[in-house]
Scaffold this active site. Structure first.
Site, short mmCIF file in Angstrom:
data_model
loop_
_atom_site.label_atom_id
_atom_site.label_comp_id
_atom_site.label_asym_id
_atom_site.label_seq_id
_atom_site.Cartn_x
_atom_site.Cartn_y
_atom_site.Cartn_z
CG ASP A 205 7.58 -28.52 58.65
OD1 ASP A 205 7.28 -29.54 58.00
OD2 ASP A 205 7.72 -28.53 59.88
N GLY A 230 9.25 -27.10 51.65
CA GLY A 230 9.94 -28.19 50.99
C GLY A 230 10.02 -29.41 51.88
CG PHE A 232 13.45 -33.07 56.40
CD1 PHE A 232 13.25 -34.43 56.20
CD2 PHE A 232 12.76 -32.45 57.44
CE1 PHE A 232 12.40 -35.16 57.00
CE2 PHE A 232 11.90 -33.17 58.26
CZ PHE A 232 11.73 -34.53 58.04
CG HIS A 250 12.85 -38.84 67.70
ND1 HIS A 250 12.21 -38.91 68.92
CD2 HIS A 250 12.08 -38.02 66.94
CE1 HIS A 250 11.11 -38.18 68.90
NE2 HIS A 250 11.01 -37.64 67.70
#
Length: 343
Positions: A205, A230, A232, A250
């Site tokens: 995360d 980091g 994503f 989502h």
């Protein structure tokens, strides 16, 4: 041009009136959460006088809120305006696994004004949350970290209803290295590792999240659980044989989702699996109720993302170069496991 109109049946006027009652009741739930009513009742029945004194509230007004909540089955009222904590009301306790208190405060505070601005979303394609707060959701939580921390706790509390189903319906034991993408405070990877004693895990995360995540790793998992920092959108840790992401896709539009999935693809060795844990709207759900259809309104009001059908997930997976293998239901419509593989 003459516009014909259909007569209104009185029973549906009343039904619409009843549905508006959900808004009024939710306001009462918010008050119970803010005043920690469930915590005061946890040690036993309490009179309205006691509750009013402890919460610095006016007795008559608090009684009216509590009476409405009891009428909906949240708490119970006995003689002499005495209130009892039942299983429904217990879900509002503070810092108890499975609590909905933090999620209630998130939805009813910073998110709530957006639900009155859905017409703006429908007519412009823009996000009500950003119109109201002048910044996107993630920027808002970075500016107000205490509110962001409550949001994180809200997500953790809601995880309680699905973690048991995830563990019971998917075998994590064959995987030696597991990466949880956007793993936040690590509750899911902790649960997985406790059920897969030969596996190791990485919580991935952003830095502001991981700073606290490190302090929350249980002592019994110190040797098997680590963290990585980091985004994503740039890359994810390489070389694991299983990747998981829960309630991540989502939040984002299709292009961003494909970008995330491509980064997963690039990090995965051949044969590695990815689990997308999200709500899935059935493709054949025409006119049928489904919790994801309502969760989708949260997305419409607050973010660029949306809840998706299985067909829509398959399209994203294919665009990223991954192969869909199966969907696994876990006992709640709020989440399913979509398994895909790099072949």
């Amino acid at each position: 041009m003459i516009i014909e109109k259909q007569p209104i049946k009185p029973e549906f006027t009343f039904k619409m009136f009843e549905m508006l009652g959900g808004l009024w009741l939710t306001g009462c739930i918010k008050t119970a959460a803010e005043l920690s009513i469930a915590d005061w009742l946890a040690s036993g029945p309490k009179t309205i006088s006691f509750l009013a004194e402890q919460t610095q509230s006016r007795e008559d007004q608090l009684y009216r809120v509590m009476r409405a909540l009891c009428g909906a089955g949240i708490f119970e009222e006995s003689e002499n305006k005495t209130f009892i904590l039942n299983d429904f009301g217990a879900a509002l306790q503070t810092d108890v696994p499975g609590t909905v208190k933090n999620f209630v405060l998130t939805i009813m505070n910073e998110h709530f004004p957006g639900y009155g601005e859905l017409t703006y979303a429908v007519q412009t394609g823009k996000i009500p949350f950003e119109r109201i707060h002048r910044k996107d959701l993630w920027g808002f939580y970075k500016e107000f970290p205490e509110t962001g921390e409550n949001f994180g706790k809200g997500m953790t509390g809601m995880s309680g209803m699905e973690l048991k189903g995830i563990i019971e319906n998917y075998d994590f034991k064959p995987y030696k290295k597991i990466v949880d993408i956007g793993g936040s405070n690590g509750v899911m990877i902790h649960t997985i590792l406790n059920n897969a004693p030969q596996s190791s895990g990485i919580i991935f995360d952003e830095a502001n999240v991981i700073e606290k995540t490190i302090t929350m790793i249980p002592e019994n998992l110190n040797e098997r659980c680590s963290t990585a920092i980091g985004s994503f959108f740039d890359e994810v840790p390489q070389g694991a044989d299983l990747y998981t992401m829960k309630w991540i896709l989502h939040d984002w539009n299709d292009d961003k989702c494909v970008q995330i999935l491509k980064n997963c693809y690039d990090a995965m060795p051949k044969g590695a699996k990815l689990l997308i844990i999200d709500a899935v709207i059935p493709d054949d759900s025409l006119n049928k109720p489904h919790i994801a259809k309502l969760l989708d309104i949260v997305m419409l009001a607050s973010l660029t993302g949306k809840e998706r059908t299985l067909s829509e997930f398959k399209m994203l997976i294919e665009k990223a170069g991954l192969h869909f293998t199966q969907i696994i239901h876990i006992g709640t419509d709020a989440k399913s496991i979509i398994e895909c593989e790099k072949i």
